[in-house]
Design an enzyme around this catalytic site. Structure first.
Site: not given
Length: 203
Positions: A54-56, A86, A113, A142, A177, A179
Site C-alpha cells: 500500500g502506501e507506507s 512491499c 522506497r 514500485r 508481492h 500474494e
C-alpha cells in the site's frame, strides 16, 4: 489445530493474502482462521501476521493511531511469525529513509522506497529464493530495495544484485508481492517451519 492468521487490513492486497495463507495452511493439513486487523485487540489473538503493501506513510500512521504498532512489536518479540510485503517491508524496517514513516523497527534493514521505479515500471521475474527448490514468480510493483542489512538478518533473495527478500528472526519480508501469484511457497516459508511443500508456481 486451527492457525489464527491476522492480515493488517489498512491497504493493499488483503483478500489475496487471506486466500494465500488459507492455501498454505491447507497444504500443511491445517485449517486457517483469517482475521482482518483494523483496530487494536486482534493481533494478540493471532498466531501469525501478514502486513501487506500500500502506501507506507498511510499504513504507519494508522498503525500508530490505533495502537496496532505496539501489538505487532510484541508479537514479533514473542517469536511469532510476520510476513511483510512491499510497503509492509518499509514499515517493518529499522530505517525507511523517510521521516514521514514511523517504522516498527522489527526488521534490521535500511530501505530505499520505490527503488524499482514507478508503477508503470512494474515487472515479474523468476527469483531464486533460499529455501525454495524452484524459482519463485516474483511480482514487483514500485518495489523498495533493502539498502543495508543488519548482522542478525539473512538475505533470502536478490534481484540485480540488490536484496529483495530477507529473514530476521520470525520476520520474513519481501520487496515483491507473493500474494499476487498462485504460488504460496513464500507464505509457507514464513509460517510453516521453513519447510514449503513441493508446489509449482502454476499450481
Amino acid at each position: 489445530m486451527t492457525l489464527t492468521a491476522g492480515v493488517v487490513a489498512v491497504q493493499g492486497d488483503v483478500s489475496e493474502h487471506a486466500a494465500a495463507i488459507r492455501r498454505a495452511a491447507d497444504a500443511h493439513g491445517q485449517p486457517a482462521d483469517v482475521r482482518e486487523i483494523r483496530t487494536a485487540g486482534v493481533v494478540p489473538e493471532c498466531d501469525v501476521l501478514l502486513l501487506p503493501g500500500g502506501e507506507s506513510t498511510a499504513i504507519s500512521r494508522l498503525l500508530d493511531r490505533e495502537g496496532i504498532d505496539a501489538e505487532i512489536r510484541s508479537h514479533v518479540a514473542a517469536g511469532k511469525p510476520l510476513l511483510a510485503t512491499c510497503a509492509g517491508l518499509i514499515v517493518s524496517s529499522t530505517d525507511a529513509n523517510d521521516d514521514r514513516v514511523e517504522t516498527l523497527d522489527v526488521l534490521d534493514v535500511t530501505v530505499d522506497r520505490n527503488a524499482f521505479g514507478r508503477q508503470v515500471d512494474s515487472f515479474e521475474a523468476p527469483l531464486d529464493v533460499d529455501g525454495l527448490a524452484d524459482p519463485f514468480p516474483a511480482v514487483f510493483i514500485r518495489a523498495p530495495v533493502i539498502d543495508e542489512v543488519g548482522a542478525d538478518a539473512t538475505v533470502l533473495a536478490s534481484w540485480d544484485g540488490r536484496p529483495v527478500a530477507i529473514r530476521d528472526g520470525p520476520v520474513v519480508a519481501t520487496s515483491f508481492h507473493p500474494e499476487l501469484t498462485a504460488d504460496v511457497r513464500l507464505h509457507e516459508l514464513a509460517f510453516f517451519d521453513r519447510t514449503p511443500s513441493a508446489q509449482a508456481g502454476d499450481a
